[in-house]
Design a protein around this motif. Sequence first.
Motif, mmCIF file in Angstrom:
data_model
loop_
_atom_site.group_PDB
_atom_site.id
_atom_site.type_symbol
_atom_site.label_atom_id
_atom_site.label_comp_id
_atom_site.label_asym_id
_atom_site.label_seq_id
_atom_site.Cartn_x
_atom_site.Cartn_y
_atom_site.Cartn_z
ATOM 1 N N ILE B 182 -32.772 -31.711 80.568
ATOM 2 C CA ILE B 182 -33.291 -32.472 79.423
ATOM 3 C C ILE B 182 -32.665 -33.861 79.293
ATOM 4 C CG2 ILE B 182 -33.413 -32.512 76.894
ATOM 5 C CD1 ILE B 182 -34.052 -29.576 76.968
ATOM 6 N N ALA B 186 -34.579 -37.471 79.812
ATOM 7 C CA ALA B 186 -34.603 -38.536 78.806
ATOM 8 C C ALA B 186 -34.164 -39.851 79.431
ATOM 9 C CB ALA B 186 -33.694 -38.158 77.645
ATOM 10 N N THR B 187 -33.183 -39.794 80.319
ATOM 11 C CA THR B 187 -32.747 -41.003 81.012
ATOM 12 C C THR B 187 -33.886 -41.571 81.853
ATOM 13 O OG1 THR B 187 -30.520 -40.128 81.073
ATOM 14 C CG2 THR B 187 -31.020 -41.919 82.597
ATOM 15 N N ARG B 189 -37.035 -41.126 81.298
ATOM 16 C CA ARG B 189 -38.042 -41.619 80.358
ATOM 17 C C ARG B 189 -37.684 -43.036 79.898
ATOM 18 N NH1 ARG B 189 -36.765 -39.073 74.960
ATOM 19 N NH2 ARG B 189 -35.129 -40.623 75.203
ATOM 20 N N ASP B 190 -36.393 -43.252 79.634
ATOM 21 C CA ASP B 190 -35.986 -44.570 79.150
ATOM 22 C C ASP B 190 -36.041 -45.617 80.246
ATOM 23 O OD1 ASP B 190 -35.555 -43.491 76.717
ATOM 24 O OD2 ASP B 190 -33.427 -43.112 77.033
ATOM 25 N N LEU B 206 -38.680 -33.697 75.543
ATOM 26 C CA LEU B 206 -38.829 -33.242 74.165
ATOM 27 C C LEU B 206 -38.355 -34.243 73.125
ATOM 28 C CD1 LEU B 206 -37.445 -29.610 74.553
ATOM 29 C CD2 LEU B 206 -39.827 -30.204 74.319
ATOM 30 N N GLY B 207 -38.033 -35.462 73.525
ATOM 31 C CA GLY B 207 -37.526 -36.432 72.566
ATOM 32 C C GLY B 207 -36.009 -36.398 72.450
ATOM 33 N N TRP B 208 -35.345 -36.030 73.509
ATOM 34 C CA TRP B 208 -33.866 -36.050 73.537
ATOM 35 C C TRP B 208 -33.386 -37.477 73.338
ATOM 36 C CZ3 TRP B 208 -29.860 -32.773 73.538
ATOM 37 C CH2 TRP B 208 -28.612 -33.255 73.951
ATOM 38 N N ARG B 209 -32.357 -37.686 72.496
ATOM 39 C CA ARG B 209 -31.925 -39.063 72.277
ATOM 40 C C ARG B 209 -30.417 -39.238 72.430
ATOM 41 N NH1 ARG B 209 -34.370 -36.968 67.613
ATOM 42 N NH2 ARG B 209 -32.890 -36.691 65.903
ATOM 43 N N HIS B 210 -29.790 -38.411 73.273
ATOM 44 C CA HIS B 210 -28.376 -38.585 73.635
ATOM 45 C C HIS B 210 -27.482 -38.619 72.402
ATOM 46 C CE1 HIS B 210 -29.794 -39.513 77.643
ATOM 47 N NE2 HIS B 210 -30.634 -40.374 77.107
ATOM 48 N N SER B 211 -27.888 -37.915 71.359
ATOM 49 C CA SER B 211 -27.149 -37.993 70.107
ATOM 50 C C SER B 211 -25.865 -37.181 70.178
ATOM 51 C CB SER B 211 -28.043 -37.459 68.986
ATOM 52 O OG SER B 211 -27.270 -36.931 67.966
ATOM 53 N N GLY B 212 -24.805 -37.728 69.597
ATOM 54 C CA GLY B 212 -23.523 -37.041 69.586
ATOM 55 C C GLY B 212 -23.588 -35.723 68.851
ATOM 56 N N ARG B 213 -24.397 -35.695 67.782
ATOM 57 C CA ARG B 213 -24.537 -34.440 67.038
ATOM 58 C C ARG B 213 -25.255 -33.392 67.875
ATOM 59 N NH1 ARG B 213 -23.636 -35.423 61.441
ATOM 60 N NH2 ARG B 213 -23.251 -37.638 61.132
ATOM 61 N N HIS B 214 -26.172 -33.850 68.727
ATOM 62 C CA HIS B 214 -26.868 -32.910 69.609
ATOM 63 C C HIS B 214 -25.987 -32.464 70.755
ATOM 64 C CE1 HIS B 214 -31.143 -34.280 68.267
ATOM 65 N NE2 HIS B 214 -30.432 -33.725 67.321
ATOM 66 N N TRP B 215 -25.238 -33.437 71.312
ATOM 67 C CA TRP B 215 -24.390 -33.095 72.459
ATOM 68 C C TRP B 215 -23.453 -31.937 72.115
ATOM 69 C CZ3 TRP B 215 -25.562 -34.076 77.114
ATOM 70 C CH2 TRP B 215 -26.037 -35.320 77.543
#
Lengths: 377, 456
Positions: B182, B186-187, B189-190, B206-215
């Motif tokens: 995932i 995302a990388t 995709r960008d 799926l709209g992964w945005r490398h967020s710290g809260r997600h990591w």
Amino acid sequence: MENKILYSVSGIFEDVNKLISAVKTVTDSGYTKFDVHSPYPIHGLPQAMKLKPSKLGWVTLVFGLSGALFAFLFMYWVNVIDYPLIVGGKPFYQLPAYVPVMFEVTVLSAAVFTVAWMLFIMFKFPNNSHPLIDTEYMRKVSVDKYGITIQASDPIFDLTRAKEFLQSLGASEVFEIYFRESNVKPKIFDKKFILFLGITSLIVSGVTYFILNHLLFMSPFNWMHEQFRLNPQSKLTFTKPETTNLTPVEGTVARGFLPYPYTDRPDLAEKNLINPLLPTEKTLKVGKEKYLTFCSPCHGNFGHGDSRLKGQFPNPPTLHSDKLRNMKDGGIYHIITVGQNIMPGYASQISSDERWAIVHYIRVLQRAINPKESDLK
Amino acid sequence: MRVIDYTIEPPVVEGNPSLSSINESIIKPLESKPTRGWYIAISISLTMLLIGAISLGVTLWKGVGVWGVNQPVGWGFDIVNFVFWVGIGHAGTLISAILFLLRQRWRTSIARFAEAMTIFAVMCAGLFPLIHTGRPWLDGYLLPYPNQHALWVNFTSPLLWDVFAVSTYFTVSLVFWYIGLIPDLATLRDRTTNKILKTIYSILSLGWRHSGRHWQHYEMAYLILAGFATPLVLSVHTIVSFDFAVSIMPGWHTTIFPPYFVAGAVFSGFAMVQNVLIIIRKVFRIEHIITLDTLEKMNKVMLATGMMVGYAYAMEFFIAWYSGNPIEQFVFLNRALGPYAWAYWTMVTCNVLFPQLFWFRKFRRSIPVMFIVAVFVNVGMWFERFVIVVTTLSRDYLPSSWGMYIPSIYDIGILIGSFGLFFTLIFLFIRTLPVVSIAEVKAVLNSSQPSHGGNH
């Protein structure tokens, strides 16, 4: 574009050590709705953001245990209650043999539900219309930069102050990120998208229907109808006559089917034939069973001639007529064997002994309807 | 003598490249036109796949009678290939899950590829039991579902355990692989400017945005999955070995089978991963990411598991003698000296003798030597399954029911086809998805983690 709604202010950081100290300052200065973006997980970041430890493990625990319990109960229900199958004389309930499947179901449900819970419930994915996606900021943090995003919905947010704050922390670039039009007006209500969904579902259902109702019945899927074996009465090439029903030797007599000498002489049959069976309980039971199977469809369960097939045939006469009550056993036997009027002979379906048993049962019916004086006492 | 300081872990990636250059070297092959070598490779693998498809088509049309199986050897190439391919898959999960739990950082550069290989190998493996049933369009009955016949599967049969084990293994491997993909998707995709690719990558990421809260949750999920995949991988080949061990055939009914099968699986899987990686790192010029050190470590694992397998061979003979069971003794003497002795000695030579070369550092670090040894290991491990399946069935308790097994041309065709399927999928994979986990490799670079103040 003044009607755009601000989502956040986001700053780019070049160095990971600088990022961690900046994150600590942001956390301490009271912002709650902020996020950090990095191309890979950074050790110590959750602590710097003062995040609580992930509770995902509880999801795994619950779904893993439910999987195990479900597998156990299901197998118990199948093997003991619904479909008990004797295999090698072993008990139906055998826990050791359930262990492999229980283990596999535990792993499957734990793994799949953990991931699904995280992606779809915790992260609320799929979310491709998030304002951060497709921004210059996102393109940078997905390669080699780090970013801090302070959301406009934060209670202490102020645009100029947040921008200056990020710059003072050492951000090399600061972006203002706005909601996109699609956030306000979701694309799923587009005519194009609905058309796409319609066509897709049409194709999927059509293909499914074709596969299940047509493809599976085409060659080579013959459902075992065609096999390399001889079917009854099919043509053979290596015998004469060319059928699989080989003709028996002349004069062969099938077991229990002795030739019947009185076919055209009912009078002789009535005179000469004597019921070889005694009206025992066992005999009557056989007679009842065979009567109900073969006779009752036309003659009725109690021999009144009240056929279940009423209307399709001329009703047969009642079995309680004087003629039949006074007829000797041999006469009734003859009628069952050879038939009478439109009634066919049953010699090929009911064995001789069974026919005699039926005769006994008919006598029982007759005496039940028209009892003798002695029966009533 | 050279002194090695074992207190310092050698860097996973050589030359300390920058984060963006990692992106470049891993994603580049996806963006450039395929080379001529790739076209040649995929046309060979597609040809093999076609041979398999034709053989399979004939099998479906005429029935399994076209195979070499008959009484008494009812399990032929189909089961041999099944066990072989499941085994190949095991290395992938071992590398991605077990080595992750053991904090072996060198696994990061090969984990993605090994996981992909697991999935492709399990796909090849799953094919064989399905066609082995003879009427694969009725395979739905393998699953316990409420049907009109009011009929349930027999949950106490090892063959049914197999259905659960292999399907769970495939699903969990796929989920594990996808979860790892995932952030990389995302990388991609960008990075991409192509509109169609962008749509595909967007849907998949799926709209992964490398967020710290997600990591944070992501790492927890990865850890949990690794924790589950580890016992799972051990269970799968254990259950496959139950297919044999739970029966009462001489030579199969032994308790050594589960560990013996798992060791063999890891052994053959590592050989396959190593073989394919040697080619890929050369073709993609990513020798600095998949380093010689990594390959050397894989060779050490092969040496260790190869010796375990060798120990199991010896122990089977010892137990046959020690049990005092004449039939068991006969089966093993028959393996070594009977009509299939050639297969037995091929197996011993390839699996036990050749890997001994890896005792020497020089051979462990020589690409040609390790490549050839790994090829031999794969051949040997295939023959191991052949020996187990065929020798036992062809010579069981009653000499009057003995018989030989000779594979037909269709058996061989389907075996070739399974290799074709495997390599076709691999060649497509290396053209479409990053073969090395970008996020994970970045995370293990020397300069990528905070040098101070970390609370770990």
